[in-house]
Write a protein that holds these residues in place. Structure first.
Motif, PDB file in Angstrom:
ATOM      1  N   SER A  53     -15.290  -0.278  -5.402  1.00 30.29           N
ATOM      2  CA  SER A  53     -15.138   0.810  -4.433  1.00 30.29           C
ATOM      3  C   SER A  53     -13.976   0.466  -3.513  1.00 30.29           C
ATOM      4  O   SER A  53     -13.943  -0.626  -2.923  1.00 30.29           O
ATOM      5  N   TYR A  54     -13.014   1.369  -3.404  1.00 31.78           N
ATOM      6  CA  TYR A  54     -11.837   1.131  -2.582  1.00 31.78           C
ATOM      7  C   TYR A  54     -12.016   1.781  -1.212  1.00 31.78           C
ATOM      8  O   TYR A  54     -12.737   2.772  -1.062  1.00 31.78           O
ATOM      9  N   ASP A  55     -11.323   1.242  -0.213  1.00 35.39           N
ATOM     10  CA  ASP A  55     -11.424   1.787   1.142  1.00 35.39           C
ATOM     11  C   ASP A  55     -10.564   3.028   1.337  1.00 35.39           C
ATOM     12  O   ASP A  55     -10.570   3.623   2.417  1.00 35.39           O
ATOM     13  N   GLY A  56      -9.861   3.413   0.326  1.00 33.41           N
ATOM     14  CA  GLY A  56      -9.040   4.611   0.383  1.00 33.41           C
ATOM     15  C   GLY A  56      -8.624   4.996  -1.016  1.00 33.41           C
ATOM     16  O   GLY A  56      -8.889   4.272  -1.986  1.00 33.41           O
ATOM     17  N   PRO A  57      -7.968   6.129  -1.171  1.00 31.68           N
ATOM     18  CA  PRO A  57      -7.546   6.566  -2.507  1.00 31.68           C
ATOM     19  C   PRO A  57      -6.594   5.579  -3.167  1.00 31.68           C
ATOM     20  O   PRO A  57      -5.687   5.044  -2.530  1.00 31.68           O
ATOM     21  N   SER A  63     -11.294  -3.671  -0.959  1.00 32.80           N
ATOM     22  CA  SER A  63     -12.209  -3.099  -1.937  1.00 32.80           C
ATOM     23  C   SER A  63     -13.492  -3.899  -1.961  1.00 32.80           C
ATOM     24  O   SER A  63     -13.561  -5.031  -1.465  1.00 32.80           O
ATOM     25  N   HIS A  88      -8.041   7.926  -7.351  1.00 32.81           N
ATOM     26  CA  HIS A  88      -9.473   7.662  -7.462  1.00 32.81           C
ATOM     27  C   HIS A  88      -9.877   6.675  -6.371  1.00 32.81           C
ATOM     28  O   HIS A  88      -9.063   5.879  -5.892  1.00 32.81           O
ATOM     29  N   GLU A  89     -11.134   6.740  -5.958  1.00 33.99           N
ATOM     30  CA  GLU A  89     -11.640   5.872  -4.896  1.00 33.99           C
ATOM     31  C   GLU A  89     -12.655   4.869  -5.406  1.00 33.99           C
ATOM     32  O   GLU A  89     -13.180   4.071  -4.636  1.00 33.99           O
ATOM     33  N   SER A  90     -12.943   4.899  -6.701  1.00 41.13           N
ATOM     34  CA  SER A  90     -13.875   3.931  -7.285  1.00 41.13           C
ATOM     35  C   SER A  90     -13.545   3.747  -8.763  1.00 41.13           C
ATOM     36  O   SER A  90     -12.864   4.575  -9.376  1.00 41.13           O
ATOM     37  N   SER A 102      -5.127   1.145  -1.132  1.00 40.41           N
ATOM     38  CA  SER A 102      -5.706   0.337  -0.063  1.00 40.41           C
ATOM     39  C   SER A 102      -5.920  -1.105  -0.516  1.00 40.41           C
ATOM     40  O   SER A 102      -6.398  -1.348  -1.626  1.00 40.41           O
TER      41      SER A 102
END
Length: 297
Positions: A25-29, A285, A82-84, A282
């Motif tokens: 999971s990322y903290d941003g796109p 993660s 994508h954010e994940s 970002s």
């Protein structure tokens, strides 16, 4: 009892299902990412891959190839934001008892130091005789090692290395990281299977044996019946060459056998990282990994 005592061949073969799930999971796109996976078990003399599958989300086109070390690699890239990222690698393998139980291994067990030196001088196994940052030993440890293995043959040396590490070090999850060297773990006398394997490889090579890193999985229960599932994790051990490749699992002080599943080989961990990649986005993660193993038969 020697760790190289042949396993009970009446146990036959085990069939093991593995599910390795990774979630990022990322903290941003993230605008793009490029990934390599080494999670597909190999076909070896002691192991047969019956099925394997890798699924990623967001969906992406994957391709496979075999790298220089013989490991099966799945690669893919994502070009949409994508954010994940999720990766699910599933497989079913059949494993055999330790190769020390094979009828034709008796002659290979008599490989001499001279025969091994001839192979090393030929350059055929050059990658597995040098040192790396993770497998380098201190001068003092090299000297102590020479004293411990001076009066034995190749297999005796390997067994002493395995037992020495297992006795001297404690398995402590979280005590080290992926960048920790075997020397650092040895000095702290704690680490995980990666560290046990790195110090074992360093010792085996210093003793005069070509050695390689093995990445895979370990079914954690010594006694089980078909249908049993358990939480596991990626595992690592070492193999040394003495006429053929033989394994030592210093973490557990055993020769790899029915419970061990081979995924890949290399000089050290850096050659067989389960998931390696880069992304644009970002810098922060969160990573979650889970491994489930089920004995099917």
């Amino acid at each position: 009892m020697s760790i190289f005592e042949p396993e009970d061949t009446s146990l036959g073969r085990w069939r093991i299902a593995i599910r390795h799930e990774t979630a990022l999971s990322y903290d941003g796109p993230v605008r793009a990412s490029y990934n390599e996976l080494r999670m597909t078990p190999l076909d070896t003399a002691a192991q047969t891959r019956l099925s394997s599958r890798v699924e990623v989300g967001p969906r992406a086109q994957t391709s496979q190839y075999t790298d220089y070390w013989g490991t099966r690699v799945t690669s893919f890239d994502l070009q949409d934001p994508h954010e994940s990222l999720t990766i699910n690698a599933s497989s079913v393998v059949e494993t055999s008892p330790s190769t020390w139980a094979e009828p034709d291994s008796a002659g290979l067990r008599d490989a001499t130091w001279e025969a091994i030196e001839d192979v090393i001088e030929s350059g055929d196994l050059a990658e597995f005789t040098g040192t790396t940052g993770r497998t380098r030993l201190s001068p003092a440890l090299r000297e102590e090692l020479r004293e411990r293995v001076a009066d034995g043959g190749p297999h005796t040396a390997a067994e002493r290395v395995c037992g020495w590490i297992h006795e001297a070090m404690s398995y402590v999850p979280g005590a080290t990281g992926v960048h920790t060297s075997g020397r650092e773990a040895w000095e702290s006398k704690s680490g995980v299977c990666q560290d046990f394997s790195h110090i074992a490889i360093g010792m085996l090579r210093a003793a005069g044996l070509p050695a390689r890193y093995v990445s895979g999985y370990l079914f954690p229960l010594q006694e089980s019946t078909p249908g049993v599932s358990c939480e596991g994790q990626s595992h690592a051990w070492a193999e040394y060459w003495a006429g053929a490749w033989y394994g030592i699992d210093a973490t557990n002080n055993v020769a790899p056998g029915l419970r061990h599943v081979v995924v890949g080989y290399g000089r050290e961990y850096g050659d067989v990282v389960p998931h390696k990649g880069i992304y644009l986005g970002s810098p922060d993660s969160t990573l979650t990994v889970s491994v489930k193993l089920t004995r099917l038969a």
